[in-house]
Design a protein around this motif. Structure first.
Motif, PDB file in Angstrom:
ATOM      1  N   ASP A  84       0.801  -1.220   0.000  1.00 28.06           N
ATOM      2  CA  ASP A  84       0.000   0.000   0.000  1.00 28.06           C
ATOM      3  C   ASP A  84       0.839   1.278   0.000  1.00 28.06           C
ATOM      4  OD1 ASP A  84      -2.378  -1.395  -0.010  1.00 28.06           O
ATOM      5  OD2 ASP A  84      -2.507  -1.491   2.174  1.00 28.06           O
ATOM      6  N   THR A  85       2.139   1.129  -0.256  1.00 28.95           N
ATOM      7  CA  THR A  85       3.019   2.300  -0.257  1.00 28.95           C
ATOM      8  C   THR A  85       4.028   2.164  -1.385  1.00 28.95           C
ATOM      9  OG1 THR A  85       4.349   3.746   1.164  1.00 28.95           O
ATOM     10  CG2 THR A  85       4.749   1.369   1.354  1.00 28.95           C
ATOM     11  N   VAL A  86       4.914   3.142  -1.513  1.00 28.53           N
ATOM     12  CA  VAL A  86       6.030   3.069  -2.451  1.00 28.53           C
ATOM     13  C   VAL A  86       7.205   2.437  -1.705  1.00 28.53           C
ATOM     14  CG1 VAL A  86       7.650   4.392  -3.844  1.00 28.53           C
ATOM     15  CG2 VAL A  86       5.245   5.073  -3.751  1.00 28.53           C
ATOM     16  N   ASP A  87       7.690   1.339  -2.211  1.00 22.91           N
ATOM     17  CA  ASP A  87       8.782   0.598  -1.580  1.00 22.91           C
ATOM     18  C   ASP A  87      10.100   1.337  -1.825  1.00 22.91           C
ATOM     19  OD1 ASP A  87      10.613  -1.231  -0.615  1.00 22.91           O
ATOM     20  OD2 ASP A  87       9.830  -2.924  -1.781  1.00 22.91           O
ATOM     21  N   TYR A  88      10.754   1.766  -0.759  1.00 17.60           N
ATOM     22  CA  TYR A  88      12.000   2.506  -0.936  1.00 17.60           C
ATOM     23  C   TYR A  88      13.124   1.622  -1.458  1.00 17.60           C
ATOM     24  CZ  TYR A  88      12.391   1.165   4.051  1.00 17.60           C
ATOM     25  OH  TYR A  88      12.379   0.497   5.242  1.00 17.60           O
ATOM     26  N   VAL A  89      12.985   0.302  -1.344  1.00 20.64           N
ATOM     27  CA  VAL A  89      13.954  -0.603  -1.966  1.00 20.64           C
ATOM     28  C   VAL A  89      13.910  -0.437  -3.488  1.00 20.64           C
ATOM     29  CG1 VAL A  89      14.555  -3.034  -2.338  1.00 20.64           C
ATOM     30  CG2 VAL A  89      13.911  -2.235  -0.050  1.00 20.64           C
ATOM     31  N   THR A  90      12.708  -0.306  -4.036  1.00 20.78           N
ATOM     32  CA  THR A  90      12.543  -0.084  -5.472  1.00 20.78           C
ATOM     33  C   THR A  90      13.140   1.251  -5.884  1.00 20.78           C
ATOM     34  OG1 THR A  90      10.526  -1.417  -5.483  1.00 20.78           O
ATOM     35  CG2 THR A  90      10.854   0.081  -7.341  1.00 20.78           C
ATOM     36  N   LEU A  91      12.912   2.289  -5.099  1.00 23.76           N
ATOM     37  CA  LEU A  91      13.478   3.606  -5.403  1.00 23.76           C
ATOM     38  C   LEU A  91      15.004   3.538  -5.426  1.00 23.76           C
ATOM     39  CD1 LEU A  91      11.177   5.818  -3.155  1.00 23.76           C
ATOM     40  CD2 LEU A  91      11.169   5.738  -5.662  1.00 23.76           C
ATOM     41  N   ASN A  92      15.594   2.912  -4.435  1.00 28.09           N
ATOM     42  CA  ASN A  92      17.052   2.781  -4.370  1.00 28.09           C
ATOM     43  C   ASN A  92      17.578   2.006  -5.575  1.00 28.09           C
ATOM     44  OD1 ASN A  92      19.624   3.045  -2.723  1.00 28.09           O
ATOM     45  ND2 ASN A  92      19.515   0.838  -3.040  1.00 28.09           N
ATOM     46  N   LYS A  93      16.892   0.940  -5.949  1.00 28.62           N
ATOM     47  CA  LYS A  93      17.301   0.113  -7.087  1.00 28.62           C
ATOM     48  C   LYS A  93      17.312   0.935  -8.379  1.00 28.62           C
ATOM     49  CE  LYS A  93      15.920  -4.158  -9.465  1.00 28.62           C
ATOM     50  NZ  LYS A  93      15.147  -3.844 -10.658  1.00 28.62           N
ATOM     51  N   ILE A  94      16.285   1.730  -8.590  1.00 24.32           N
ATOM     52  CA  ILE A  94      16.212   2.573  -9.782  1.00 24.32           C
ATOM     53  C   ILE A  94      17.391   3.541  -9.814  1.00 24.32           C
ATOM     54  CG2 ILE A  94      14.916   4.441 -10.892  1.00 24.32           C
ATOM     55  CD1 ILE A  94      12.335   2.926 -10.010  1.00 24.32           C
ATOM     56  N   VAL A  95      17.667   4.198  -8.698  1.00 21.25           N
ATOM     57  CA  VAL A  95      18.784   5.152  -8.634  1.00 21.25           C
ATOM     58  C   VAL A  95      20.095   4.453  -8.954  1.00 21.25           C
ATOM     59  CG1 VAL A  95      20.160   6.607  -7.086  1.00 21.25           C
ATOM     60  CG2 VAL A  95      17.657   6.775  -7.062  1.00 21.25           C
ATOM     61  N   VAL A  96      20.362   3.335  -8.312  1.00 19.85           N
ATOM     62  CA  VAL A  96      21.631   2.621  -8.507  1.00 19.85           C
ATOM     63  C   VAL A  96      21.777   2.157  -9.954  1.00 19.85           C
ATOM     64  CG1 VAL A  96      22.925   0.550  -7.846  1.00 19.85           C
ATOM     65  CG2 VAL A  96      21.871   1.986  -6.086  1.00 19.85           C
ATOM     66  N   GLU A  97      20.719   1.607 -10.531  1.00 13.59           N
ATOM     67  CA  GLU A  97      20.790   1.126 -11.911  1.00 13.59           C
ATOM     68  C   GLU A  97      21.007   2.264 -12.905  1.00 13.59           C
ATOM     69  OE1 GLU A  97      18.075  -2.901 -11.348  1.00 13.59           O
ATOM     70  OE2 GLU A  97      17.262  -1.235 -12.523  1.00 13.59           O
ATOM     71  N   GLU A  98      20.326   3.373 -12.726  1.00 16.89           N
ATOM     72  CA  GLU A  98      20.490   4.499 -13.649  1.00 16.89           C
ATOM     73  C   GLU A  98      21.842   5.191 -13.466  1.00 16.89           C
ATOM     74  OE1 GLU A  98      18.633   5.169 -16.280  1.00 16.89           O
ATOM     75  OE2 GLU A  98      17.316   3.513 -15.728  1.00 16.89           O
ATOM     76  N   MET A  99      22.341   5.242 -12.247  1.00 17.37           N
ATOM     77  CA  MET A  99      23.662   5.830 -12.018  1.00 17.37           C
ATOM     78  C   MET A  99      24.758   4.986 -12.654  1.00 17.37           C
ATOM     79  SD  MET A  99      23.578   8.771 -10.458  1.00 17.37           S
ATOM     80  CE  MET A  99      25.237   8.964  -9.794  1.00 17.37           C
ATOM     81  N   ALA A 100      24.517   3.711 -12.872  1.00 12.94           N
ATOM     82  CA  ALA A 100      25.504   2.822 -13.491  1.00 12.94           C
ATOM     83  C   ALA A 100      25.632   3.047 -14.996  1.00 12.94           C
ATOM     84  CB  ALA A 100      25.153   1.366 -13.204  1.00 12.94           C
ATOM     85  N   ILE A 101      24.688   3.773 -15.589  1.00 12.31           N
ATOM     86  CA  ILE A 101      24.728   4.065 -17.022  1.00 12.31           C
ATOM     87  C   ILE A 101      25.424   5.410 -17.213  1.00 12.31           C
ATOM     88  CG2 ILE A 101      23.353   4.469 -19.100  1.00 12.31           C
ATOM     89  CD1 ILE A 101      21.102   2.806 -17.688  1.00 12.31           C
TER      90      ILE A 101
END
Length: 119
Positions: A49-66
């Motif tokens: 029922d919320t935004v999972d901050y694990v997902t947010l962190n994953k997006i940041v880490v993956e995009e920073m790797a590009i």
């Protein structure tokens, strides 16, 4: 409504306009704040029922790797992906900092800050 903040996500990445930045990389720090409705999760106590901050962190880490030449470009990619994958997010404030940038001076960090609202 409410906010979720991730402070000082630390990553090593290869952003920059200089050839040496692409080769040796640098330390970065990312601060992310999203606006979303937290009322349902505050009552249900359910992650779904919320935004999972694990997902947010994953997006940041993956995009920073590009690799990007500009911090603005990687920031735009992070924001675009969050809005695409998490429809419950209505606003994003993102700060991307290059620590100890190679600018010929004693500078702790260079930071770009972007704020976007869902269309």
């Amino acid at each position: 409504m409410g906010n979720i903040r991730l402070k000082n996500i630390r990553v090593y990445a290869y952003h920059g306009c200089l050839a040496e930045e692409a080769r040796i990389g640098s330390d970065y720090s990312v601060d992310l704040e999203i606006k979303t409705d937290l009322r349902k999760s505050s009552i249900s106590d359910e992650l779904s029922d919320t935004v999972d901050y694990v997902t947010l962190n994953k997006i940041v880490v993956e995009e920073m790797a590009i690799r990007s030449k500009l911090l603005e470009h990687v920031g735009h990619r992070i924001i675009t992906r969050i809005f695409k994958e998490l429809p419950e997010v209505s606003r994003i404030v993102l700060g991307v900092s290059k620590l100890n940038p190679p600018i010929g001076g004693d500078v702790e960090a260079v930071t770009i800050i972007m704020e976007e609202y869902r269309n």
